[in-house]
Design a protein around this motif. Structure first.
Motif, PDB file in Angstrom:
ATOM      1  N   MET A  25       0.856  -1.178   0.000  1.00  0.00           N
ATOM      2  CA  MET A  25       0.000   0.000   0.000  1.00  0.00           C
ATOM      3  C   MET A  25       0.896   1.234   0.000  1.00  0.00           C
ATOM      4  SD  MET A  25      -0.947   2.359   2.485  1.00  0.00           S
ATOM      5  CE  MET A  25      -1.967   3.718   2.062  1.00  0.00           C
ATOM      6  N   ASN A  26       0.619   2.153  -0.901  1.00  0.00           N
ATOM      7  CA  ASN A  26       1.380   3.394  -1.002  1.00  0.00           C
ATOM      8  C   ASN A  26       0.502   4.590  -0.678  1.00  0.00           C
ATOM      9  OD1 ASN A  26       3.821   2.218  -1.942  1.00  0.00           O
ATOM     10  ND2 ASN A  26       2.975   2.114  -4.006  1.00  0.00           N
ATOM     11  N   PHE A  27       1.069   5.503   0.065  1.00  0.00           N
ATOM     12  CA  PHE A  27       0.417   6.757   0.408  1.00  0.00           C
ATOM     13  C   PHE A  27       1.353   7.890  -0.010  1.00  0.00           C
ATOM     14  CE2 PHE A  27      -0.480   9.682   4.276  1.00  0.00           C
ATOM     15  CZ  PHE A  27      -1.242  10.534   3.506  1.00  0.00           C
ATOM     16  N   VAL A  28       0.955   8.645  -1.029  1.00  0.00           N
ATOM     17  CA  VAL A  28       1.763   9.763  -1.501  1.00  0.00           C
ATOM     18  C   VAL A  28       1.304  11.014  -0.755  1.00  0.00           C
ATOM     19  CG1 VAL A  28       2.540  11.093  -3.485  1.00  0.00           C
ATOM     20  CG2 VAL A  28       1.962   8.657  -3.765  1.00  0.00           C
ATOM     21  N   PHE A  29       2.222  11.594  -0.005  1.00  0.00           N
ATOM     22  CA  PHE A  29       1.952  12.757   0.842  1.00  0.00           C
ATOM     23  C   PHE A  29       2.663  13.956   0.216  1.00  0.00           C
ATOM     24  CE2 PHE A  29       2.672  15.534   4.487  1.00  0.00           C
ATOM     25  CZ  PHE A  29       1.552  15.368   5.288  1.00  0.00           C
ATOM     26  N   ILE A  30       1.887  14.795  -0.486  1.00  0.00           N
ATOM     27  CA  ILE A  30       2.454  15.954  -1.172  1.00  0.00           C
ATOM     28  C   ILE A  30       2.295  17.179  -0.274  1.00  0.00           C
ATOM     29  CG2 ILE A  30       2.321  17.436  -3.202  1.00  0.00           C
ATOM     30  CD1 ILE A  30       1.051  15.061  -4.711  1.00  0.00           C
ATOM     31  N   TYR A  31       3.409  17.826   0.012  1.00  0.00           N
ATOM     32  CA  TYR A  31       3.350  18.999   0.873  1.00  0.00           C
ATOM     33  C   TYR A  31       4.129  20.158   0.248  1.00  0.00           C
ATOM     34  CZ  TYR A  31       8.136  18.050   2.471  1.00  0.00           C
ATOM     35  OH  TYR A  31       9.494  17.863   2.534  1.00  0.00           O
ATOM     36  N   GLY A  32       3.843  21.337   0.727  1.00  0.00           N
ATOM     37  CA  GLY A  32       4.524  22.526   0.244  1.00  0.00           C
ATOM     38  C   GLY A  32       3.683  23.751   0.512  1.00  0.00           C
ATOM     39  N   PRO A  33       4.198  24.907   0.139  1.00  0.00           N
ATOM     40  CA  PRO A  33       3.482  26.146   0.434  1.00  0.00           C
ATOM     41  C   PRO A  33       2.178  26.262  -0.349  1.00  0.00           C
ATOM     42  CG  PRO A  33       5.391  26.587  -0.952  1.00  0.00           C
ATOM     43  CD  PRO A  33       5.462  25.143  -0.556  1.00  0.00           C
ATOM     44  N   PRO A  34       1.271  27.111   0.121  1.00  0.00           N
ATOM     45  CA  PRO A  34       0.036  27.348  -0.611  1.00  0.00           C
ATOM     46  C   PRO A  34       0.331  27.783  -2.048  1.00  0.00           C
ATOM     47  CG  PRO A  34      -0.076  28.358   1.558  1.00  0.00           C
ATOM     48  CD  PRO A  34       1.337  27.883   1.369  1.00  0.00           C
ATOM     49  N   ALA A  35      -0.499  27.315  -2.974  1.00  0.00           N
ATOM     50  CA  ALA A  35      -0.434  27.648  -4.400  1.00  0.00           C
ATOM     51  C   ALA A  35       0.741  26.988  -5.125  1.00  0.00           C
ATOM     52  CB  ALA A  35      -0.414  29.162  -4.621  1.00  0.00           C
ATOM     53  N   SER A  36       1.340  25.986  -4.509  1.00  0.00           N
ATOM     54  CA  SER A  36       2.449  25.290  -5.185  1.00  0.00           C
ATOM     55  C   SER A  36       1.952  24.191  -6.120  1.00  0.00           C
ATOM     56  CB  SER A  36       3.448  24.727  -4.161  1.00  0.00           C
ATOM     57  OG  SER A  36       2.827  23.840  -3.267  1.00  0.00           O
ATOM     58  N   GLY A  37       0.650  24.017  -6.213  1.00  0.00           N
ATOM     59  CA  GLY A  37       0.084  23.065  -7.168  1.00  0.00           C
ATOM     60  C   GLY A  37      -0.134  21.670  -6.625  1.00  0.00           C
ATOM     61  N   LYS A  38      -0.203  21.541  -5.322  1.00  0.00           N
ATOM     62  CA  LYS A  38      -0.296  20.218  -4.698  1.00  0.00           C
ATOM     63  C   LYS A  38      -1.529  19.432  -5.147  1.00  0.00           C
ATOM     64  CE  LYS A  38      -0.101  22.145  -0.678  1.00  0.00           C
ATOM     65  NZ  LYS A  38       0.113  23.557  -1.057  1.00  0.00           N
ATOM     66  N   LEU A  39      -2.690  20.039  -5.058  1.00  0.00           N
ATOM     67  CA  LEU A  39      -3.920  19.323  -5.413  1.00  0.00           C
ATOM     68  C   LEU A  39      -3.998  19.055  -6.918  1.00  0.00           C
ATOM     69  CD1 LEU A  39      -6.461  17.976  -4.423  1.00  0.00           C
ATOM     70  CD2 LEU A  39      -7.619  20.195  -4.546  1.00  0.00           C
ATOM     71  N   ALA A  60      -6.997  -1.204   4.681  1.00  0.00           N
ATOM     72  CA  ALA A  60      -7.795  -1.683   3.551  1.00  0.00           C
ATOM     73  C   ALA A  60      -6.968  -1.797   2.266  1.00  0.00           C
ATOM     74  CB  ALA A  60      -8.984  -0.751   3.327  1.00  0.00           C
ATOM     75  N   ASN A  61      -5.676  -1.482   2.366  1.00  0.00           N
ATOM     76  CA  ASN A  61      -4.761  -1.585   1.223  1.00  0.00           C
ATOM     77  C   ASN A  61      -5.167  -0.669   0.066  1.00  0.00           C
ATOM     78  OD1 ASN A  61      -2.342  -2.654   0.241  1.00  0.00           O
ATOM     79  ND2 ASN A  61      -3.438  -4.134  -1.018  1.00  0.00           N
ATOM     80  N   VAL A  62      -5.598   0.547   0.412  1.00  0.00           N
ATOM     81  CA  VAL A  62      -6.005   1.538  -0.583  1.00  0.00           C
ATOM     82  C   VAL A  62      -4.819   2.466  -0.860  1.00  0.00           C
ATOM     83  CG1 VAL A  62      -7.537   3.494  -1.059  1.00  0.00           C
ATOM     84  CG2 VAL A  62      -8.404   1.488   0.179  1.00  0.00           C
ATOM     85  N   VAL A  98       2.079  10.572  10.717  1.00  0.00           N
ATOM     86  CA  VAL A  98       1.536   9.991   9.486  1.00  0.00           C
ATOM     87  C   VAL A  98       2.385   8.790   9.078  1.00  0.00           C
ATOM     88  CG1 VAL A  98       1.248  10.390   7.001  1.00  0.00           C
ATOM     89  CG2 VAL A  98       0.445  12.112   8.648  1.00  0.00           C
ATOM     90  N   LYS A  99       3.671   8.964   9.055  1.00  0.00           N
ATOM     91  CA  LYS A  99       4.595   7.888   8.663  1.00  0.00           C
ATOM     92  C   LYS A  99       4.431   6.678   9.588  1.00  0.00           C
ATOM     93  CE  LYS A  99       9.536   7.272   7.567  1.00  0.00           C
ATOM     94  NZ  LYS A  99       9.731   5.989   8.134  1.00  0.00           N
ATOM     95  N   LYS A 100       4.407   6.931  10.871  1.00  0.00           N
ATOM     96  CA  LYS A 100       4.267   5.861  11.861  1.00  0.00           C
ATOM     97  C   LYS A 100       2.920   5.132  11.688  1.00  0.00           C
ATOM     98  CE  LYS A 100       4.081   5.212  16.861  1.00  0.00           C
ATOM     99  NZ  LYS A 100       4.077   5.892  18.164  1.00  0.00           N
ATOM    100  N   THR A 101       1.848   5.888  11.476  1.00  0.00           N
ATOM    101  CA  THR A 101       0.510   5.323  11.323  1.00  0.00           C
ATOM    102  C   THR A 101       0.424   4.412  10.102  1.00  0.00           C
ATOM    103  OG1 THR A 101      -0.509   7.212  12.438  1.00  0.00           O
ATOM    104  CG2 THR A 101      -1.927   5.927  10.962  1.00  0.00           C
ATOM    105  N   ILE A 102       0.931   4.876   8.983  1.00  0.00           N
ATOM    106  CA  ILE A 102       0.871   4.096   7.740  1.00  0.00           C
ATOM    107  C   ILE A 102       1.771   2.866   7.840  1.00  0.00           C
ATOM    108  CG2 ILE A 102       1.415   4.118   5.257  1.00  0.00           C
ATOM    109  CD1 ILE A 102      -1.150   5.676   6.001  1.00  0.00           C
ATOM    110  N   GLU A 103       2.971   3.056   8.334  1.00  0.00           N
ATOM    111  CA  GLU A 103       3.908   1.933   8.430  1.00  0.00           C
ATOM    112  C   GLU A 103       3.431   0.878   9.424  1.00  0.00           C
ATOM    113  OE1 GLU A 103       7.716   3.784   9.120  1.00  0.00           O
ATOM    114  OE2 GLU A 103       7.966   4.236   6.974  1.00  0.00           O
ATOM    115  N   GLU A 151       0.594  -0.217   9.646  1.00  0.00           N
ATOM    116  CA  GLU A 151      -0.356  -1.055   8.914  1.00  0.00           C
ATOM    117  C   GLU A 151       0.282  -1.700   7.679  1.00  0.00           C
ATOM    118  OE1 GLU A 151      -3.030  -1.823  10.316  1.00  0.00           O
ATOM    119  OE2 GLU A 151      -2.976  -0.272  11.867  1.00  0.00           O
ATOM    120  N   GLY A 152       1.612  -1.610   7.589  1.00  0.00           N
ATOM    121  CA  GLY A 152       2.329  -2.248   6.488  1.00  0.00           C
ATOM    122  C   GLY A 152       2.428  -1.419   5.219  1.00  0.00           C
ATOM    123  N   GLY A 153       2.049  -0.150   5.293  1.00  0.00           N
ATOM    124  CA  GLY A 153       2.092   0.711   4.119  1.00  0.00           C
ATOM    125  C   GLY A 153       3.371   1.520   4.031  1.00  0.00           C
ATOM    126  N   ARG A 154       3.488   2.248   2.938  1.00  0.00           N
ATOM    127  CA  ARG A 154       4.640   3.115   2.680  1.00  0.00           C
ATOM    128  C   ARG A 154       4.169   4.542   2.477  1.00  0.00           C
ATOM    129  NH1 ARG A 154       8.423   2.164  -2.397  1.00  0.00           N
ATOM    130  NH2 ARG A 154       6.458   2.501  -3.444  1.00  0.00           N
TER     131      ARG A 154
END
Length: 181
Positions: free
Chosen positions: A1-15, A72-74, A94-99, A101-104
């Motif tokens: 399971m992969n979780f991509v966590f995109i972060y950065g300043p407002p208006a950097s195009g994250k969404l 749920a392996n989403v 976040v990292k601890k929570t996902i890991e 459950e066996g995710g990355r």
């Protein structure tokens, strides 16, 4: 399971990048701003006491949702519009929570030149709880230069997308982390 966590300043195009990455990989997008918007109806941003409740609930809710998605392996992607030492403990949770459950967790920092951020911030596509004022963003950047800080705990992708399309950025993320549809 992969979780991509995109972060950065407002208006950097994250969404925008998250949505393109979803198209490319089939990953679900967790719309962080929708949770914040719902909570802000009861715990508004302009009330300091109630705002702190919103922040606490938002953190708990997101961690619970992230945990259940991992169980749920989403595969999914989300965004986070703040950075710096005062937020890095959340990144660690976040990292601890996902890991657990066996995710990355695959962190991606998006940054852009200040002038580009100011050009993007008043775009018609920005709505809801997003910052949509040049003046406000300029003050935020001036008072919180840590918005451009990279999470120091692990090696991860950092992309300056000042002159890149969301499609180019999402392809770069997909290649770097070997994400497939």
């Amino acid at each position: 399971m992969n979780f991509v966590f995109i972060y950065g300043p407002p208006a950097s195009g994250k969404l925008t990048v998250a949505n393109e990455l979803s198209k490319l990989t089939g990953y679900k997008v967790f719309y962080n701003h929708e949770v914040l918007g719902v909570l802000a109806t009861l715990f508004p941003y302009d009330n300091e006491k109630l705002s702190s409740i919103r922040k606490q609930l938002s953190r708990k809710l997101r961690l619970e949702i992230f945990s259940e998605a991992a169980k749920a392996n989403v595969n999914f992607v989300t965004t986070f519009g703040m950075s710096g030492p005062e937020y890095f403990d959340f990144f660690r949770e976040v990292k601890k929570t996902i890991e657990a459950e066996g995710g990355r967790v695959l962190f991606v920092q998006l940054i852009a030149a200040k002038e580009e951020l100011l050009n993007r911030v008043e775009s018609r596509t920005r709505k809801g709880t997003k910052i949509d004022s040049k003046d406000y963003l300029e003050k935020l950047i001036t008072h919180k230069p840590e918005l451009f800080s990279k999470f120091p705990d692990i090696v991860h992708l950092s992309i300056d997308n000042t002159s890149m399309s969301a499609e180019e950025v999402s392809r770069k993320i997909s290649l770097e982390y070997n994400l497939t549809h």
